[in-house]
Design a protein around this motif. Structure first.
Motif, short mmCIF file in Angstrom:
data_model
loop_
_atom_site.label_atom_id
_atom_site.label_comp_id
_atom_site.label_asym_id
_atom_site.label_seq_id
_atom_site.Cartn_x
_atom_site.Cartn_y
_atom_site.Cartn_z
N GLY B 623 -27.83 -45.22 31.57
CA GLY B 623 -28.35 -44.22 32.49
C GLY B 623 -28.09 -42.81 31.98
N PRO B 624 -28.64 -41.81 32.65
CA PRO B 624 -28.48 -40.43 32.22
C PRO B 624 -27.24 -39.78 32.86
CG PRO B 624 -30.07 -40.53 34.00
CD PRO B 624 -29.52 -41.92 33.82
N PHE B 625 -26.71 -38.76 32.22
CA PHE B 625 -25.63 -37.97 32.79
C PHE B 625 -26.05 -36.50 32.69
CE2 PHE B 625 -21.13 -36.22 32.17
CZ PHE B 625 -20.95 -36.09 33.54
N ARG B 626 -26.19 -35.85 33.84
CA ARG B 626 -26.66 -34.46 33.86
C ARG B 626 -25.49 -33.52 33.71
NH1 ARG B 626 -31.16 -31.71 35.74
NH2 ARG B 626 -29.80 -30.09 36.59
N VAL B 627 -25.56 -32.64 32.73
CA VAL B 627 -24.50 -31.66 32.57
C VAL B 627 -25.10 -30.26 32.47
CG1 VAL B 627 -22.89 -33.22 31.45
CG2 VAL B 627 -24.49 -31.90 30.06
N LEU B 628 -24.26 -29.30 32.88
CA LEU B 628 -24.68 -27.91 32.81
C LEU B 628 -24.03 -27.31 31.57
CD1 LEU B 628 -26.42 -26.47 34.86
CD2 LEU B 628 -24.34 -25.33 35.68
N THR B 629 -24.85 -26.73 30.68
CA THR B 629 -24.28 -26.18 29.45
C THR B 629 -24.71 -24.73 29.31
OG1 THR B 629 -26.14 -26.59 27.99
CG2 THR B 629 -24.66 -28.46 28.45
N PRO B 630 -24.10 -24.01 28.40
CA PRO B 630 -24.53 -22.62 28.18
C PRO B 630 -26.01 -22.52 27.83
CG PRO B 630 -22.41 -22.97 27.16
CD PRO B 630 -22.88 -24.31 27.65
N SER B 631 -26.60 -23.62 27.31
CA SER B 631 -28.04 -23.54 27.04
C SER B 631 -28.83 -24.17 28.17
CB SER B 631 -28.39 -24.26 25.73
OG SER B 631 -27.28 -24.53 24.96
N GLY B 632 -28.25 -24.29 29.32
CA GLY B 632 -28.98 -24.83 30.47
C GLY B 632 -28.60 -26.27 30.74
N ALA B 633 -29.29 -26.85 31.71
CA ALA B 633 -28.98 -28.23 32.10
C ALA B 633 -29.48 -29.19 31.03
CB ALA B 633 -29.64 -28.55 33.43
N ALA B 634 -28.76 -30.28 30.85
CA ALA B 634 -29.19 -31.28 29.87
C ALA B 634 -28.91 -32.66 30.43
CB ALA B 634 -28.44 -31.09 28.56
N GLU B 635 -29.74 -33.61 30.03
CA GLU B 635 -29.51 -34.99 30.42
C GLU B 635 -29.09 -35.79 29.20
OE1 GLU B 635 -32.52 -36.95 32.68
OE2 GLU B 635 -31.89 -35.89 34.48
N LEU B 636 -27.93 -36.40 29.29
CA LEU B 636 -27.42 -37.13 28.13
C LEU B 636 -27.41 -38.62 28.46
CD1 LEU B 636 -24.42 -34.70 27.56
CD2 LEU B 636 -26.56 -34.74 26.27
N LEU B 637 -27.75 -39.43 27.46
CA LEU B 637 -27.81 -40.87 27.67
C LEU B 637 -26.43 -41.49 27.44
CD1 LEU B 637 -29.49 -43.56 27.92
CD2 LEU B 637 -29.63 -43.49 25.42
N VAL B 638 -25.94 -42.22 28.43
CA VAL B 638 -24.64 -42.88 28.29
C VAL B 638 -24.82 -44.20 27.54
CG1 VAL B 638 -22.65 -43.85 29.50
CG2 VAL B 638 -23.84 -41.85 30.44
N ALA B 639 -24.23 -44.27 26.34
CA ALA B 639 -24.43 -45.47 25.52
C ALA B 639 -23.30 -46.47 25.67
CB ALA B 639 -24.59 -45.08 24.05
N GLY B 640 -22.16 -45.99 26.12
CA GLY B 640 -21.03 -46.92 26.23
C GLY B 640 -19.84 -46.25 26.89
N VAL B 641 -18.85 -47.09 27.20
CA VAL B 641 -17.66 -46.61 27.90
C VAL B 641 -16.44 -46.95 27.05
CG1 VAL B 641 -16.27 -46.81 30.00
CG2 VAL B 641 -18.77 -47.01 30.13
N ILE B 642 -15.52 -46.01 26.99
CA ILE B 642 -14.29 -46.27 26.23
C ILE B 642 -13.07 -45.96 27.09
CG2 ILE B 642 -14.27 -43.95 25.20
CD1 ILE B 642 -13.16 -45.41 22.64
N ARG B 643 -12.03 -46.75 26.88
CA ARG B 643 -10.79 -46.56 27.63
C ARG B 643 -9.86 -45.68 26.82
NH1 ARG B 643 -8.42 -49.14 31.87
NH2 ARG B 643 -10.19 -50.51 32.20
N THR B 644 -9.56 -44.49 27.33
CA THR B 644 -8.66 -43.60 26.60
C THR B 644 -7.98 -42.66 27.57
OG1 THR B 644 -8.50 -42.00 24.81
CG2 THR B 644 -10.48 -41.91 26.14
N VAL B 645 -7.06 -41.87 27.07
CA VAL B 645 -6.42 -40.88 27.92
C VAL B 645 -7.27 -39.62 27.90
CG1 VAL B 645 -4.39 -39.45 28.26
CG2 VAL B 645 -4.15 -41.79 27.47
N PRO B 646 -7.81 -39.23 29.03
CA PRO B 646 -8.76 -38.13 29.03
C PRO B 646 -8.08 -36.77 28.87
CG PRO B 646 -8.37 -38.87 31.26
CD PRO B 646 -7.60 -39.79 30.36
N ILE B 647 -8.89 -35.80 28.48
CA ILE B 647 -8.39 -34.44 28.34
C ILE B 647 -8.07 -33.87 29.71
CG2 ILE B 647 -8.99 -32.11 27.56
CD1 ILE B 647 -11.04 -33.67 25.64
N ILE B 648 -8.92 -34.12 30.68
CA ILE B 648 -8.62 -33.74 32.06
C ILE B 648 -8.76 -34.98 32.94
CG2 ILE B 648 -9.39 -31.35 31.72
CD1 ILE B 648 -11.85 -32.00 33.35
#
Ligand SMILES: Nc1ncnc2c1ncn2[C@@H]1O[C@H](COP(=O)(O)OP(=O)(O)O)[C@@H](O)[C@H]1O
Ligand SMILES: [Mg+2]
Lengths: 250, 851
Positions: B623-648
């Protein structure tokens, strides 16, 4: 006939210095194989002390105690324990059954100590309990669920489990009504007669005193009188052969 | 009062016997007081450090990606309707030179800006300041906190060397900030400069890391916030500070709860040991109590008198425990501060814990309650026996059959615990975890009796008949044994639980972090920029080319670590080579990833998300993930999930650096990993890279192993207080088990005498008591493994998300569990040595006369 117990000028003192108190004073006593000796006397005269010395639970302050021909003072704790396990049986006034073990277990743990376990131990225990007249329904109960007379019979079965040569009984009827008391006394006598087991019984009950071949009277730690029918060969046994303890146990 | 005097005259002769009870309660109180005190003072300093940095601000403007933003934005902020005060702040790090390098926070404030003075003055009472004009005119001017100045032995006018992102410089101390709050925040390791000087010192001319905003009196903060958001460029984020404070307060509460739980466990252990001890003491007075009962004193009055005695004992214990706790707190505060710093990515340091009345009061009350609780059950049991049986039998205890109620509870509670356990996925986590932990512990306690019986057979079989008799006997009236086993269970379950959780944490964090960060060398800046772990300052992307051209370098994979505010997420942007070559990391994706997911991410066609981000935004693979970036909104395709310690805590996206460069318009990198070519020594290549980058980039080149070790060590150090507690509990187990067995021996003196009279040798008696200890040890420890691990799982599932903000995978460390159990069993057997010897040395004749 042979000697089972020999006390030579035994004195037992407690404490030291001015606080010293003498429980037994220069007591000499011999018990033959197959003899039933009653020890009588008022409370505090040293009867229990005497039994404890014979069982090697305490050592005399002076004099010698020989059981089965061996000087107890020369024996290690292990040898003494082995003596108590195989050569002696002990019955107490307050039964001293282990309250958390069943009747059966109260008898069989001593069998376990001499290496009799499993089926053999169960059979022997059953025979012993039957022999002292404890009904099978009581075997899996705990001591607190039994009457005093029954408890003392279990204690007797426990003492007899290892087929001792010598049975020590410290006021075995002291906590019993007269009927139960008589049953225990009868039991002791029949063991003495059937198995030729020596018995040393402490009592201050005159009736119980009549059960022995011989009565030894103690007062203030001294033997004041020995009375009653002597065992057949007491005179001849001055240098009597002893019933050796160690030969049996090894 | 009269009653207390009476109670005192009762316990005075038994004080020696009560020593263990007094000592354990005192220890429990001390631990509880230490924990509460340390906690309170850390929370204060934590909150203060937030306040110090934000001043009186209500809104904060930061760069969406973290890191610097233009200072000039302040002017634009001020034009927005409703904004009262606005000031720019620059945060960074520097290293003070000296015998050991000390990292300090550098705060750049515009001293000429009236707004800034109004916003921050509360936090900064500048006492000794030389001429303000000199301060402003010289770029080497700094202000130290009083704490830092005295720590370094510096006075106004002194100079000192400092490592800065722009190189080695010399600072001159021109003033001292004499403010307690500021000194406590960050442990006083705070340096204030004028904004302009700070910008040049940190190598970010014209930049700030945050703009703090105070709203005009009759304006709504939220509204002004949205207005700001609209009128500012895309690449900045606007945050309500109240929100942030609330969020931090929430995680603080959860963290405190965890530590408090440890304190409560310590007290529980004290209750168990004390209950055992008191029951022995009461046992010795059974006869006396029987006489009193026979003379007409009611059961109720007897219990009341016993509780009055326990109250005195507790007063004694609290009197010793509180001062001790105050001392403990000074020791405990550093490791707890480390743990908190690690959890909240904020440096917290407190050197001195003040004696606050409330924590002391709470700990004291807890101590009194513990003693009363410990006394209650033995007291009731002591007076419950019938007068006749007490007078007739003295202190012997005969086995009593279980009441049906007890049997149902014994059966029901474990089943209930199991049910709650199985229902975990369907119930709310935190509260449930607490209930589950309680049930597990209670069920464990109830399972002790059957297990105690269960181990009798094997022990008898292994150690012979006397061992069997002892264990059989013990399993019948297990009250003493149970007391000891309960102490042991609690004492071993706590370490298993705590060490299990911390080990999981350590292993998981180190593993999860380092798994995707492999290679031979890592290159990064040694400085941090911005607030609360915003990360290291970015390094020019040219560095990657310089490293790649260094002889001996096989491959370079750079990464950018950034944050985005809408949606809230961490960004890990990687060079494709980091995803393509296994030497750079293990990218094991959760099941269900799109085919060829890694390659698609490397090629810039898709992204990965971590499990936390997936949970936060309910994302689907494919599915898509909508993010707001300095170049405007973008839709990114989620290809997979990984288990890790997140930055936030809310989670990360992982994407190709190409994509990040394009969308976030950022050419810099945070870190570069290097693979050294075959036949080249890592050490040599490291030296060569350092030479080439030279002073120009102020970068650190270290081996990845060093990084991983440093990281492990940091986590290990953070949990050092857990190890201290574990050691303490094991000592308590030793004392508690020994005490219970000693009581057991005393209680069975006559029985031991008759056993000796009937042919048991000293050695066999010794074996018997030790076998009893072993049975207690095995039963208690065996259950402790189950209970400890179960509690650890309940805890990690129920509490850690609240404490850490992200999910922690529990890794049951069976090794630790068995080690704990073995140590516990050993403690128990060691504790039994003295009672065993005493039992063996008993004179049988004396024992037979014992009543
Ligand atoms: N361990 C001991 N310490 C001091 N005195 C003892 C000890 N054991 C027994 N006695 C004393 O020795 C005397 C004899 O005791 P005991 O043999 O028990 O008498 P009995 O069994 O005839 O009633 C008593 O006065 C008793 O107080
Ligand atoms: Mg007597």
């Amino acid at each position: 006939m042979s000697l089972v117990v020999e006390l030579e000028n035994v004195t037992k003192e407690y404490g030291s210095g001015v606080a010293v108190s003498r429980s037994l004073a220069d007591v000499s006593l011999r018990v033959e194989e197959g003899e039933f000796v009653s020890i009588m006397g008022p409370s505090g005269c040293g009867k229990s002390t005497l039994l404890n010395l014979v069982a090697g639970l305490e050592l005399p302050s002076s004099g010698r105690v020989l059981v089965g021909g061996d000087d107890l003072a020369r024996m290690s704790d292990r040898e003494l324990s082995d003596l108590r396990l195989r050569y002696l049986g002990f019955i107490f006034q307050s039964f001293n059954l282990l309250p958390r073990l069943t009747v059966e277990q109260n008898v069989s743990w001593r069998l376990g100590l001499i290496g009799v376990t499993g089926r053999l131990a169960r059979d022997r225990t059953a025979a012993l309990l039957e022999g002292v007249g404890v009904p099978p329904t009581a075997w899996t109960r705990h001591p607190s669920e039994l009457s005093g007379g029954e408890q003392q019979r279990v204690a007797a079965a426990r003492a007899l489990a290892t087929e001792p040569k010598l049975l020590l009984a410290d006021e075995p009827t002291g906590n019993l009504d007269s009927q139960s008391g008589r049953m225990i006394l009868d039991l002791l006598r029949s063991m003495n007669e059937k198995r030729n087991m020596s018995v040393v019984m402490v009592t201050h009950d005159t009736y119980a005193g009549t059960y022995g071949h011989r009565t030894v009277r103690l007062k203030d730690g001294r033997i004041v009188r020995q009375a009653g029918e002597m065992a057949p060969s007491v005179e001849r046994s001055e240098e009597g052969q002893v019933v050796p303890f160690r030969r049996r146990s090894d | 009062m009269n009653r207390l005097l009476l109670a005192w005259s009762q316990i005075r002769p038994q004080l020696g016997q009560l020593l263990i009870a007094v000592a354990t309660i005192a220890l429990g109180v001390a631990l509880a007081a230490a924990i509460l005190l340390a906690n309170a003072s850390l929370v204060r300093s934590f909150e203060e450090s937030i306040d110090v940095l934000a001043g009186r601000a209500e809104l904060q403007v930061t760069a969406l990606a973290g890191g610097p933003l233009e200072e000039g934005l302040v002017e634009r902020v001020r034009t927005v309707a409703g904004v009262g005060e606005a000031a720019a702040l620059l945060l960074g790090t520097a290293y003070l030179e000296g015998r050991e390098q000390v990292s300090v926070r550098v705060i750049g404030v515009d001293m000429l800006d009236e707004s800034a003075v109004r916003l921050y003055q509360a936090g900064a009472q500048v006492a000794a300041m030389e001429d303000p004009l000199i301060f402003l005119n010289r770029p080497d001017s700094v202000l130290f906190t009083r704490a830092l100045a005295s720590q370094r032995g510096l006075e106004v006018g002194d100079t000192l060397g400092v490592e800065l992102p722009i190189g080695r410089e010399v600072w001159t101390l021109r003033g001292i900030i004499d403010d307690d709050a500021v000194s406590r925040a960050f442990g006083g390791r705070l340096v204030v400069m004028d904004l302009f000087s700070a910008q040049s010192a940190l190598g970010v001319p014209g930049a700030a890391t945050q703009i703090d905003v105070k709203v005009l009196p009759d304006h709504d903060v939220t509204e002004v916030g949205s207005r700001l958001r609209e009128s500012l460029p895309e690449h900045v984020a606007v945050e309500l500070l109240a929100d942030r404070r609330a969020q931090l307060a929430g995680s603080l509460t959860a963290f405190q709860l965890v530590i408090d739980l440890i304190g409560a466990m310590a007290l529980l252990l004290a209750v168990l040991v004390t209950a055992n001890r008191l029951s022995t003491v009461y046992q010795e007075r059974l006869w006396e109590m029987g006489v009193m009962r026979a003379l007409g004193i009611s059961r109720f009055k007897l219990v009341r008198d016993l509780l009055a005695e326990a109250f005195l004992v507790s007063l004694l214990a609290v009197g010793i425990g509180l001062p001790l706790g105050f001392l403990f707190a000074q020791i405990l505060v550093a490791p707890v501060a480390d743990t908190m710093s690690l959890n909240f990515k904020e440096a917290i340091a407190t050197t001195w814990v003040a004696p606050r009345p409330l924590p002391l009061l709470v700990a004291g009350l807890a101590g009194v309650l513990s003693a009363l609780l410990a006394a209650l059950s033995p007291a009731v049991q002591a007076v419950r026996r019938s007068v006749v049986s007490v007078l007739a039998k003295g202190r012997r205890r005969d086995p009593q059959p279980d009441s049906p109620a007890k049997r149902y509870v014994r059966l029901g509670l474990p089943i209930l615990a199991l049910a709650v356990w199985l229902l975990r996925p369907f119930l709310p986590q935190g509260a449930l975890a607490a209930v589950a932990m309680f049930l597990i512990a209670a069920a464990g306690a109830l399972l002790l009796t059957p297990i105690l019986r269960g181990v009798a057979g094997p022990i008898g079989w292994l150690f012979g008949i006397s061992a069997q008799i002892g264990v059989e006997d013990q399993s019948r009236t297990p009250s003493r044994a149970l007391g000891a086993a309960a102490v042991l269970m609690a004492g071993v379950a706590i370490p298993i639980w705590m060490v299990g959780v911390t080990e999981s944490f350590q292993e998981y964090v180190v593993d999860a972090v380092m798994k995707i960060r492999r290679g031979d060398l890592v290159v990064e800046s040694q400085f941090e920029l911005g607030a609360t772990g915003a990360g290291r300052p970015s390094v020019s992307g040219e560095v990657v080319d310089i490293i790649a051209r260094t002889p001996g370098v096989d491959a370079v994979g750079a990464a950018v670590i950034a944050k985005s505010m809408s949606p809230k997420m961490g960004i890990l942007a990687l060079d494709p080579v980091r995803l393509r070559r296994a030497e750079f990391g293990d990218w094991a994706l959760e099941p269900g990833a799109l085919p060829g997911a890694l390659e698609r991410v490397a090629a810039g066609e898709a992204i990965l998300v971590d499990t936390n981000l997936q949970a936060t935004y309910d994302l689907e693979v494919g599915g898509p993930f909508r993010v707001l970036t300095p170049s405007g909104a973008a839709e990114l395709l989620v290809a997979g999930v990984i288990r890790t310690v997140p930055i936030i805590p809310s989670g990360d996206v992982i994407l190709s650096r190409e994509v990040y460069r394009r969308l976030w318009r950022d050419e810099t990198i945070t870190r570069a990993f290097v693979l050294v070519g075959a036949g080249h020594a890592i050490h040599d290549v490291r030296g060569r890279i350092a030479d080439r980058l030279g002073d120009r980039y102020r970068l650190d080149v270290k081996s990845v192993d060093d990084l991983s070790e440093w990281f492990s060590a940091a986590v290990w150090a953070a949990f050092s207080f857990v190890r201290v507690l574990v050691l303490l509990t094991l000592v308590v187990v030793l004392v508690g088990c020994g005490d219970a067995l000693a009581a057991n021996v005393l209680e069975r003196t006559r029985e031991l005498g008759s056993m000796r009279a009937l042919g048991m040798s000293r050695r066999q008696i010794r074996v018997m008591v030790l076998a009893q200890a072993l049975a207690i040890g095995l039963a208690g420890s065996g259950l402790a493994i189950l209970v400890g691990l179960a509690m650890a799982v309940a805890f990690t599932e129920g509490f850690t998300p609240a404490v850490l903000g992200w999910e922690l995978e529990f890794r049951p460390s069976l090794g630790i569990a068995f080690l704990g159990a073995a140590l516990g069993t050993l403690s128990c057997v060691l504790g039994a040595l003295v009672p065993a010897e005493r039992a063996a040395r008993l004179s049988p004749a004396v024992a037979l006369r014992y009543e």
